[in-house]
Design a protein around this motif. Structure first.
Motif, PDB file in Angstrom:
ATOM      1  N   ALA A   8      34.829  55.428  32.049  1.00 29.53           N
ATOM      2  CA  ALA A   8      33.579  55.150  32.760  1.00 29.53           C
ATOM      3  C   ALA A   8      33.258  56.221  33.800  1.00 29.53           C
ATOM      4  O   ALA A   8      32.292  56.083  34.559  1.00 29.53           O
ATOM      5  CB  ALA A   8      33.664  53.780  33.430  1.00 29.53           C
ATOM      6  N   GLY A   9      34.079  57.272  33.833  1.00 31.48           N
ATOM      7  CA  GLY A   9      33.824  58.368  34.747  1.00 31.48           C
ATOM      8  C   GLY A   9      34.312  58.143  36.160  1.00 31.48           C
ATOM      9  O   GLY A   9      33.901  58.841  37.093  1.00 31.48           O
ATOM     10  N   ARG A  40      29.912  48.519  40.657  1.00 26.79           N
ATOM     11  CA  ARG A  40      29.970  48.636  39.209  1.00 26.79           C
ATOM     12  C   ARG A  40      30.986  47.659  38.619  1.00 26.79           C
ATOM     13  O   ARG A  40      32.038  47.404  39.211  1.00 26.79           O
ATOM     14  CB  ARG A  40      30.355  50.053  38.790  1.00 26.79           C
ATOM     15  CG  ARG A  40      29.343  51.124  39.117  1.00 26.79           C
ATOM     16  CD  ARG A  40      29.818  52.472  38.605  1.00 26.79           C
ATOM     17  NE  ARG A  40      29.955  52.501  37.144  1.00 26.79           N
ATOM     18  CZ  ARG A  40      30.500  53.509  36.469  1.00 26.79           C
ATOM     19  NH1 ARG A  40      30.982  54.560  37.126  1.00 26.79           N
ATOM     20  NH2 ARG A  40      30.577  53.467  35.145  1.00 26.79           N
ATOM     21  N   THR A  41      30.671  47.147  37.453  1.00 24.44           N
ATOM     22  CA  THR A  41      31.604  46.288  36.715  1.00 24.44           C
ATOM     23  C   THR A  41      32.021  47.019  35.447  1.00 24.44           C
ATOM     24  O   THR A  41      31.165  47.498  34.683  1.00 24.44           O
ATOM     25  CB  THR A  41      30.953  44.949  36.360  1.00 24.44           C
ATOM     26  OG1 THR A  41      30.652  44.232  37.567  1.00 24.44           O
ATOM     27  CG2 THR A  41      31.911  44.105  35.513  1.00 24.44           C
ATOM     28  N   ARG A  79      38.316  38.281  36.140  1.00 30.06           N
ATOM     29  CA  ARG A  79      37.788  39.427  36.871  1.00 30.06           C
ATOM     30  C   ARG A  79      38.668  39.754  38.059  1.00 30.06           C
ATOM     31  O   ARG A  79      39.216  38.866  38.717  1.00 30.06           O
ATOM     32  CB  ARG A  79      36.357  39.149  37.360  1.00 30.06           C
ATOM     33  CG  ARG A  79      35.701  40.358  38.005  1.00 30.06           C
ATOM     34  CD  ARG A  79      34.267  40.058  38.421  1.00 30.06           C
ATOM     35  NE  ARG A  79      34.208  39.211  39.604  1.00 30.06           N
ATOM     36  CZ  ARG A  79      33.104  39.009  40.342  1.00 30.06           C
ATOM     37  NH1 ARG A  79      31.968  39.584  39.960  1.00 30.06           N
ATOM     38  NH2 ARG A  79      33.140  38.236  41.387  1.00 30.06           N
ATOM     39  N   LEU A  80      38.833  41.038  38.309  1.00 33.22           N
ATOM     40  CA  LEU A  80      39.464  41.524  39.531  1.00 33.22           C
ATOM     41  C   LEU A  80      38.433  42.319  40.313  1.00 33.22           C
ATOM     42  O   LEU A  80      37.703  43.127  39.735  1.00 33.22           O
ATOM     43  CB  LEU A  80      40.649  42.449  39.217  1.00 33.22           C
ATOM     44  CG  LEU A  80      41.918  41.874  38.598  1.00 33.22           C
ATOM     45  CD1 LEU A  80      42.942  43.006  38.392  1.00 33.22           C
ATOM     46  CD2 LEU A  80      42.515  40.777  39.467  1.00 33.22           C
ATOM     47  N   VAL A  81      38.375  42.092  41.609  1.00 27.67           N
ATOM     48  CA  VAL A  81      37.569  42.932  42.493  1.00 27.67           C
ATOM     49  C   VAL A  81      38.535  43.870  43.197  1.00 27.67           C
ATOM     50  O   VAL A  81      39.451  43.421  43.886  1.00 27.67           O
ATOM     51  CB  VAL A  81      36.780  42.094  43.525  1.00 27.67           C
ATOM     52  CG1 VAL A  81      35.963  43.019  44.426  1.00 27.67           C
ATOM     53  CG2 VAL A  81      35.879  41.072  42.817  1.00 27.67           C
ATOM     54  N   ILE A  82      38.361  45.169  42.981  1.00 25.57           N
ATOM     55  CA  ILE A  82      39.280  46.145  43.560  1.00 25.57           C
ATOM     56  C   ILE A  82      38.551  47.101  44.487  1.00 25.57           C
ATOM     57  O   ILE A  82      37.354  47.324  44.355  1.00 25.57           O
ATOM     58  CB  ILE A  82      40.024  46.939  42.448  1.00 25.57           C
ATOM     59  CG1 ILE A  82      39.052  47.709  41.564  1.00 25.57           C
ATOM     60  CG2 ILE A  82      40.862  45.979  41.601  1.00 25.57           C
ATOM     61  CD1 ILE A  82      39.738  48.555  40.500  1.00 25.57           C
ATOM     62  N   GLU A  83      39.296  47.650  45.419  1.00 30.03           N
ATOM     63  CA  GLU A  83      38.710  48.523  46.448  1.00 30.03           C
ATOM     64  C   GLU A  83      38.590  49.945  45.917  1.00 30.03           C
ATOM     65  O   GLU A  83      39.443  50.810  46.167  1.00 30.03           O
ATOM     66  CB  GLU A  83      39.556  48.488  47.723  1.00 30.03           C
ATOM     67  CG  GLU A  83      38.887  49.124  48.917  1.00 30.03           C
ATOM     68  CD  GLU A  83      39.718  49.006  50.172  1.00 30.03           C
ATOM     69  OE1 GLU A  83      39.214  48.445  51.163  1.00 30.03           O
ATOM     70  OE2 GLU A  83      40.876  49.462  50.163  1.00 30.03           O
TER      71      GLU A  83
END
Length: 323
Positions: free
Chosen positions: A264-265, A247-248, A318-322
């Protein structure tokens, strides 16, 4: 670290009033064992009965392994942390704490150390004095308070072997004994390292004076327990991509990452929401965070592989997070 924050079980061995609105708490291992070692300037994160997590500096000597000593000011404007310590934590209470962390360490090469405390900021400063005195180092300590009645830990200071190196400054006392920051910093010996901790206005005055007098930044050290969580004019919106779900989520310029996730839940544990406790720490897989926390060390922040979404943002689109 993102899977959970390590905590230790401790018992409140004693609690005592130290000054007007200030209590000290002696914390010991529940099993009677030794506690992890710490160095002067370290703090622990205390998990409070109301679910909050708050950092408190250790004020006792780093040579003591059987206990941690903290002091807590019952602040009228508290968001609930100091009030919980004063109203809900009694002698005998069992608590969970984080192990000691030090973002305010003494510099061993300093030829002279100038320690300046304002109000409850005396806690890390006193531990520094303990460590410097034990090592035979050159230092002087100044302690500024509104009045003697509000000066915590005075009996401990006055009974210490370094009492002659400490000067108390009371706002309600004679003008001659009040803290003169300009003169104090101007008269410091060459090569002195400055350490200070206290209320925001007090710290701003000292930092501003040091900058005006040309003190090198490498010799000026301070600690605060409130991260910069307010927005900045240069803040821009960015996206976070959740690696597990794909999800973004867009984070607007006036919104924190945790707020955007919640909307966003996405459930992410939080506690202090000030970047000091580590509860919401997540791994960063791609992108560059804009670190605004007081939990990660400078070296940890420089790796850019984790960040605190309650207060930190992004320097990249953008950050991609775990998650």
């Amino acid at each position: 670290m993102s899977g959970g924050v390590l905590t230790l079980a401790v018992r409140v061995a004693s609690r005592r009033a130290e000054a007007q609105g200030i209590c000290s708490f002696e914390l010991v291992d529940v099993a009677g064992g030794v506690l992890p070692a710490f160095s002067a300037g370290a703090h622990i994160d205390v998990h409070l009965p109301n679910g909050m997590v708050r950092p408190y500096s250790l004020f006792n000597s780093p040579s003591e392994r059987g206990r941690y000593m903290i002091c807590v000011l019952n602040e009228p404007g508290s968001r609930g942390g100091s009030r919980a310590m004063h109203e809900q934590v009694a002698e005998g209470e069992l608590l969970r704490i984080g192990p000691p962390r030090n973002l305010f360490a003494l510099q061993p090469q300093a030829p002279h150390s100038l320690l300046v405390a304002g109000g409850i900021g005396v806690t890390p400063i006193l531990s520094m004095a303990e460590q410097l005195a034990a090592g035979g180092a050159s230092f002087a300590m100044h302690y500024a308070v509104r009045s003697r009645a509000r000066a915590a830990l005075l009996p401990r200071i006055e009974a210490s072997p370094f009492a002659s190196r400490v000067r108390l400054h009371c706002d309600d006392g004679p003008a001659a004994q009040r803290l003169d920051i300009e003169r104090l910093l101007a008269d410091a010996p060459d090569g002195t390292h400055l350490y200070f901790c206290g209320p925001a206005g007090f710290m701003q005055a000292i930092r501003g004076t040091a900058e005006r007098l040309g003190w090198p930044a490498a010799r000026v050290h301070s600690e605060s327990f409130s991260a910069v969580v307010a927005g900045r004019d240069a803040d821009e919106a960015f996206e976070v991509l959740l690696s597990r779900s794909g999800r973004t989520i867009r984070v607007e310029r006036d919104c924190s990452v945790t707020q955007a996730l919640a909307a966003a839940g996405v459930d992410l544990p939080t506690s202090c929401e000030q970047g000091v406790c580590g509860t919401c720490l997540v791994r960063v897989l791609e992108g560059t965070p804009d670190h605004r926390d007081l939990y990660l060390t400078p070296a940890e922040q420089a790796r850019n592989d984790q960040f605190m979404p309650c207060c930190s943002r992004a320097l990249t689109p953008r950050l991609v997070i775990e998650l």
